[in-house]
Design an enzyme around this catalytic site. Sequence first.
Site: not given
Length: 398
Positions: A247-249, A114, A193-194, A225, A324, A367
């Site tokens: 991408s810390f989070h 996508e 994906g990474e 990212s 989301n 996201c």
Amino acid sequence: MSAPITQDLLTIPRKLPEGGRTNIVGLTREQLRLALIEAGTPERQAKMRVGQIWQWVYHWGLRDFAEMTNLAKDYRALLAETFEVALPEVVTRQVSADGTRKYLLRIAGGHEVETVYIPEEGRGTLCVSSQVGCTLTCSFCHTGTQKLVRNLTPGEIVGQLMVARDDLGEWPVPGAPKDETRLVSNMVLMGMGEPLYNFEGVRDAMKVVMDGEGLSLSRRRITLSTSGVVPEIARTAEEIGCLLAVSFHATTDEVRDRLVPINKRWNIETLLGALRDYPRLSNSERITFEYVMLDGVNDSDADARRLVKLIRGIPAKINLIPFNEWPGAPYKRSSWERIEAFADIVHKAGYASPIRTPRGEDIMAACGQLKSATERGRKTRAQIAAEAGSQSVANSPA
């Protein structure tokens, strides 16, 4: 455009690549030059031919070699016999109430990815995938529930941008007044994906995307990212040169181990050490820390204070992302009051802390929501490989 160039093509060997024609999309200039020489282009002419073909494909968006009028007819025939300009197939195209567009694209082997286009005031951002599925299994991310199938090729990554430009009608029209307006002005490698687990593919694709004589997106309009693949972070600055997002989070290893399992391999201290050494680190090219807001998990005032302490000394901004939700998600979105309180603490500590406006939620394009909504995405690699093999046999000429 220049006038047709005559050339001597009396004895050009016609070498067909094994398995059919070679797709030009995604080849770097040097790769294309070598491919043209292999196909029979005289070496002394190859660099010039690369420039001509490059402009047709990436500036004008042309797919048919027969229309490349500054090349001799015999040479166009050679190109058409040996090469193709192929893009991913658009399976579905959805448009959100807010104008966001989501494309489900089919690539080689019948796999699907996508891509999302997000229009904004004065700019438009394309969110591009780098893998089919994902190997990271971040617990808040819908894409992470789909097994990794394979890396995308450079052509499949570049092709996502070209598909979007097709749909938006953004290719220039020969003879029309020059229009500098860019509907796709920015690109983020934040789709499925990474990216740093497909480093070479992403790097070569970005060489094509950033080339000033074609698609021409500058490195400062491209953000990659990563969830924290530490060994590839320095290479990203040196070999790609785009902006970096992480991408810390979470603000403790205990919580980040659960949200972003790659943290068990490279923990917060190791990741931040790599970011402090990032070669391009400056106030003008800050690192973006992405932080998804999960109710009761990582959204306390204490988390906010820990966050600013952890990143002290790193030129950065904090993107706060309201979670989301997706079917079966194990988390809930933090309240707006909690998100705003968190943002206020970060802002008062001297860091920009924009709250990302959710876009495309009604078409599952926001996201963390991307996932090819097909049974194929839930099959094993062996099943997919077996199906792809039987499909190629079925499609082969008798």
